[in-house]
Design an enzyme around this catalytic site. Structure first.
Site, PDB file in Angstrom:
ATOM      1  N   GLN A  73       0.832  -1.203   0.000  1.00 20.27           N
ATOM      2  CA  GLN A  73       0.000   0.000   0.000  1.00 20.27           C
ATOM      3  C   GLN A  73       0.868   1.255   0.000  1.00 20.27           C
ATOM      4  OE1 GLN A  73      -3.212  -1.942   2.947  1.00 20.27           O
ATOM      5  NE2 GLN A  73      -3.673   0.186   2.511  1.00 20.27           N
TER       6      GLN A  73
ATOM      7  N   CYS B  95      -9.757   2.630   8.431  1.00 18.83           N
ATOM      8  CA  CYS B  95      -9.908   3.815   9.243  1.00 18.83           C
ATOM      9  C   CYS B  95      -8.547   4.408   9.425  1.00 18.83           C
ATOM     10  CB  CYS B  95     -10.519   3.511  10.595  1.00 18.83           C
ATOM     11  SG  CYS B  95      -9.337   3.292  11.915  1.00 18.83           S
TER      12      CYS B  95
ATOM     13  N   GLU C  97     -13.075   5.558   4.126  1.00 20.25           N
ATOM     14  CA  GLU C  97     -13.187   4.946   5.446  1.00 20.25           C
ATOM     15  C   GLU C  97     -14.445   5.339   6.191  1.00 20.25           C
ATOM     16  OE1 GLU C  97      -8.482   5.386   6.223  1.00 20.25           O
ATOM     17  OE2 GLU C  97      -9.905   6.565   7.366  1.00 20.25           O
TER      18      GLU C  97
END
Lengths: 808, 284
Positions: free
Chosen positions: A239, A387, A762
């Site tokens: 990522q 999140c 998120e």
């Protein structure tokens, strides 16, 4: 020149911001033409896989690799002893701790990497794993952080001095060998004083259970060391590819220009693919040793049991209010179970992430938060899972505390929220725990949501249902779940956000081609978010070329500008801003070119959709396509040829998306089965780039929220065995379990973001979990329930009903 | 999830199957749809050096609906069961139950033979076969034999089938009266938290015949003769249902797992059985 088409058509052709442009990625994904890391196949490629510990806590007496090396096809078996001379038997974690790459004398969690078998194919590797003989000496297992803090068992002897006393860690003093850090925000004494003297105080303890992001594609990599040119290429599910390149360089000593990290298509990340795993290190070492490419791909059990988990927060709260319900103070203590190593993915200065957003959407004058991190015999990780760094925990905490306070006050929970919301005119709002909220209009969103669901009607229906239940007419209760969340995303300003010293800016580099198409490269990497679609839309609006003529490329560190990657809803707030800013540089140069071509002063032309027009004479214009061609092919005095720009964007603040969610649920008290009758989600993510992509993000985030609230968990038994290591027991919802979602929105742009966007990926997860949970809890409110812990699976709901005497 | 090496056989007739079984004993296993065995092999929980695929063996995929009985070949898939109109008419409970097994992809591969022969207490068909009083057909080196479904299951994964025998099909007497199959599960694809199968015959307002079986509440499927006795001869009123539930609870022996503790499972078993009886009775 006569304009052939209307301005409206020109806007449509641009496919810029605000349009529901279809995702350009989907053609390849829906035809099976994606290129994921396991699709990378190189000549002579070898396969690596791990011998993993069956025990959660044990000393390793011996490792015998003889039999494994005799298995046909097995080439090598690496152990910590092999890595130690290279200094690679341990590696730094993102949280300032260190982690064993391969078990160095002991293991700290079930599934821990003990030895790495390198073989000619996956089958030989699996056979080799079976043949490695490891002698373990079992040790006392600590799976509860409260017990760990009282225990004489020292989980990490490397973190204590010769007297067994804890030495200071990356985040300051430690008060016990199994204690990692204490992190505080806000004002302790004033908060305690306010609460001690308050008219009304509600207290609650809640456990936000351990779960896992469980991306459909597990983690993996292919490492290929070219011994001729000294260049290492590393494909993987990263990522943050640039951060991985820097980390690999720092721990391997290979110069950074000789490392190329490539994130190909990624099948979901949700935070699970931010950190560095032993598989990456071992694959790189194996490739260096063998001179051949080495592939490592996790299976589902490996992924669930050993790679980064989420949550595992024991939260204890106190909230005080006036008799009328105005909140006066909030106190929160968290005992955070970090597992065997502190491998949380958080900005360095925030060992508990942004848990200090836990005052939520409310104007709370006084607050205090303390978090204690603890080592246990569980897997390391502690990632965000859709999140930004513990915001799910923070929002769950405050949205539960609000409900608990409403019960204490005997007040409607929607009204209690309304009277405590930060008011529109208070923004920018400085919260008691330190953050400055950029913008918001909570009352408008709340009123819109409650009206959309006919809130008063729902409460009337619910009251009737309670009467019917008491009269024996039904065995189903009805819950109305509310949540109002404020997110904090877009990490982040380099002044306070870095990971391992890497500032959390992001970047975009644009090249306009002479015929008026373009390529833009970013420091982020899509894992399904649709960057190739939406970033092209930002650029289309900024530079006046159709989104269909703009290629977005990410994930190759040899070509993309440096950036910190995609997680924590940071791509749009940070890289999206960089994209807009780079686009504006293009436009500024285009303006000068247009003015030259139109033979007017620079200030006499203005941008209009896809062209520059002479002010007051719209029939005189140059399209961006014409300008692009001229930029390369016409000698323009004082202007360099070419049309390129790069922007590195360091955001001045975080962004603060928010939303209002309502869930209507029926609960069968005899079986614990829940049925979601309705779910309404209003999101305010500021400027909306692609409404269809936003809706998709909301659907996905809500579905993951449903999973977490209603059954998804990584559960351990007392011996530290993972009880939920396969998808039979780890709940991953399918279309069958997922309700219809109604989505809605308001738009409150971010005042500091170039296009006013705030990020949305998120939000539905952050706001969804408390909404689903509150629906369950609300159904039992009339019977005396104040709080029960998630996950609300059938038997736990049944247990709640049973304890409330509803089965008598 | 990488299995150990194994030899794969795809014989063309049952004789060849039996000879491979005879040669390798318990090192050989037959595979129908493979949806239980292959995952076990990939987890290396089942060690099968010789895997015999039954899909080329003829005459194992027929559904024959006669006046008073139904014969179903072992290789008939759950999807076949669901799609067979004659079968649905003659024994609608089969379709109702099959639709609650796993998910459509699994049902295209999973077979009734594999489902009943594997001996997994979580499987739905074994319980249903108790309810329907099925007969299982086995063939082995000494020829063919029949075993009553109610005598077939000994313990989890332990059945009356010998290692050198193959289950070729099941025969059920055409069920009579009302029916229902109720299953509580956590999610699609899951085994039952509790499931119940009921056939019931109503004459006037009196129950003249009943059959009750439970799934995944013991280490074998449970046929509850006492629950049947509690229903037959009654008007299936609340007292009779309560008596049937009490009798059933005496027969099951659930264990705690991720679906929940024993008390919960017993409670849900009772709730599910009540709903199953009531629905079957409403259809009788």
């Amino acid at each position: 020149m006569k304009d052939e088409i209307s301005r409206e058509e020109r806007v449509d052709n641009l496919k810029g911001m605000g349009c529901s442009r279809k995702r350009v990625e989907d053609a390849r994904f829906t035809q099976g033409k994606g290129n994921y890391v396991d699709d990378v196949k190189l000549d002579g490629m070898l396969f690596g896989d791990f011998v993993r510990s069956p025990y959660a806590h044990a000393n390793i007496k011996s490792i015998n690799t003889e039999a494994a090396l005799k298995v046909p096809g097995v080439l090598a078996v690496l152990t910590a002893a092999d890595l130690e001379p290279l200094g690679l038997h341990w590696m730094p974690t993102l949280a300032g701790d260190k982690q064993m790459v391969l078990a160095d004398g002991k293991v700290l969690f079930q599934g821990q990497e003990v030895a790495y078998v390198v073989a000619e194919d996956r089958y030989a590797a699996a056979d080799g794993i079976e043949a490695v003989e490891v002698e373990y000496e079992e040790l006392q297992v600590l799976v509860n952080p409260f017990e760990a803090l009282k225990s004489d068992v020292i989980l990490r002897p490397d973190t204590v001095d010769e007297n067994g006393k804890a030495v200071d860690g990356a985040h300051g003093p430690r008060n016990h060998p199994n204690h990692i850090f204490t992190w505080e925000a806000g004002d302790k004494d004033p908060t305690e004083e306010v609460i001690a003297n308050a008219d009304v105080v509600a207290e609650e303890e809640m456990y936000y259970h351990r779960t896992h992001p469980c991306p459909l594609e597990t983690c993996g990599c292919v490492a290929s060391m070219d011994k001729v040119n000294g260049k290492l290429t590393l494909w993987g599910t990263f990522q943050a590819p640039h951060a991985i390149r820097t980390i690999v360089s720092l721990i391997s000593g290979i110069e950074e220009h000789n490392i190329r990290v490539i994130s190909p298509d990624i099948g979901g990340g949700f935070g699970n693919k931010v950190g560095a795993y032993p598989g990456y290190v071992c694959s790189v070492v194996a490739s260096i040793v063998t001179g051949k490419p080495v592939k490592w791909i996790e299976d589902r059990m490996d992924n669930l049991m050993t790679t980064a988990f989420a949550r595992d927060y024991w939260m204890k709260g106190k909230i005080s209010a006036t008799p009328e319900g105005k909140i006066t103070g909030l106190h929160c203590h968290v005992t955070a179970d970090h597992g065997g190593f502190d491998a949380c993915a958080d900005p360095t200065k925030f060992p508990a992430g942004f848990m200090n957003i836990c005052t939520g959407s409310y104007d709370i004058p006084t607050a205090y938060l303390a978090v204690d991190g603890v080592y246990t015999n569980k897997a390391p990780g502690g990632v965000s899972y859709r999140c930004s760094f513990r915001v799910t925990e923070a929002v769950y905490f405050i949205e539960r505390m609000i409900e608990v306070l409403a019960i204490k006050l005997d007040m409607d929970a929607a009204e209690l929220r309304r009277i405590n919301f930060i008011k529109k005119e208070q923004f920018p709002y400085k919260a008691a725990l330190g953050w400055e909220y950029d913008s918001g209009d909570y009352h408008t969103a709340w009123d819109k949501a409650l009206k959309a669901v006919d809130y008063d009607g729902l409460r009337a229906e619910q009251a009737q249902r309670v009467e019917d239940f008491k009269a024996g007419k039904t065995r189903k209760l009805m819950g109305v779940g509310l949540s109002f969340f404020t997110e904090i995303v877009g990490a982040g300003p380099v002044k306070n956000c870095d990971i391992l010293g890497l500032g959390m800016f992001d970047s975009c580099e644009i090249r306009i081609h002479p015929t008026g198409s373009a390529i833009a490269r970013l420091g982020t990497i899509s894992q399904g978010q649709g960057h190739a679609t939406t970033f092209a839309q930002i650029l289309a609006t900024e530079i006046g070329l159709s989104a269909d003529s703009i290629t977005i490329e990410e994930g190759d560190t040899d070509t993309a500008p440096y950036g910190l990657g995609t997680y924590g809803s940071r791509s749009t707030p940070v890289a999206g801003a960089a994209t807009a800013m780079a686009g504006r540089k293009i436009r500024a140069k285009a303006q000068m070119i247009a003015a030259y071509l139109l033979e007017v002063h620079d200030n006499d032309v203005e941008f209009d959709v896809d062209r520059f027009v002479v002010k007051g004479a719209p029939e005189r214009f140059k399209t961006m396509k014409e300008i692009a061609f001229a930029a390369y092919n016409q000698a323009i005095p004082g202007i360099e040829p070419g049309l390129e720009a790069v922007s590195y964007y360091d955001p001045p603040n975080m962004t603060y998306p928010f939303g209002a969610y309502v869930c209507v649920m029926d609960i069968d008290v005899d079986t614990g089965v829940t049925e979601i009758r309705r779910f309404y989600a209003l999101d305010d993510c500021g400027t909306r780039i692609n409404p269809m992509v936003i809706e998709g993000q909301v659907h996905g985030g809500l579905t993951e929220a449903l999973a977490v609230a209603l059954g998804q968990e990584i559960a351990y038994d007392d011996m530290g065995n993972v009880k939920t290591g396969t998808l039979m027991d780890f709940f991953l919802p399918t279309a069958w379990e997922v309700p219809n979602y109604e989505t809605d929105y308001t738009v409150t742009p971010s005042p500091h973001h170039p296009i006013g966007a705030k990020g949305v990926g998120e939000s539905p997860h952050v706001g969804g979990v408390p909404c689903f949970s509150n629906a369950v809890q609300d159904a039992f409110r009339a019977f005396g329930n104040t709080h029960t812990n998630m996950p609300h699976d059938h038997w736990r709901i049944w247990k709640t009903a049973n304890e409330l005497g509803l089965h008598d | 999830m990488i299995p150990a090496a194994f030899d794969y056989y795809r014989p063309k007739d049952m004789e060849a199957v039996l000879s491979i079984l005879a040669e390798h004993g318990d090192d050989a296993r037959v595979m129908a749809g493979g949806h239980s065995l292959i995952p076990m092999m990939k987890l290396r929980m089942a060690d099968v050096p010789h895997l015999i695929d039954l899909q080329d063996v003829p005459d194992l995929s027929d559904i024959v609906v006669s006046a008073d009985s139904i014969k179903i070949g072992a290789m008939v898939t759950q999807a076949d069961l669901i799609d067979h109109a004659g079968l649905t008419k003659a024994a609608p409970i089969l379709r109702e139950a099959a639709l609650q097994i796993a998910d459509p992809q699994v049902r295209y591969m999973g077979t009734i033979g594999g489902n009943v022969a594997n001996g997994d207490p979580g499987n739905d068909m074994p319980g249903l076969m108790q309810c329907l009083d099925a007969t299982f057909h086995l063939v082995g080196p000494d020829g063919a034999r029949d075993v009553a479904a109610r005598d077939f299951y000994e313990a989890a994964y332990m059945t009356d089938r010998e290692d050198d025998e193959v289950l070729t099909g099941v025969t059920i007497p055409t069920p009579q009266g009302g029916y229902a199959y109720e299953k509580q599960k956590r999610k699609i694809g899951d085994y039952a938290t509790a499931a119940a199968a009921v056939q019931i015959v109503k004459d006037g307002d009196t129950c003249t015949f009943a059959s009750v079986a439970m799934t995944n509440l013991s280490d074998t499927p449970i046929y509850s003769a006492d629950a049947v006795d509690a229903l037959v001869g009654t008007k299936v009123d609340d007292a009779a249902i309560k008596a049937a539930i009490a009798a059933m609870l005496d027969d099951i022996d659930p264990s705690e797992d991720n679906r929940g503790p024993v008390a919960f499972k017993n409670h849900v078993a009772g709730v599910i059985l009540r709903r199953t009886i009531e629905r079957a009775w409403s259809r009788a």
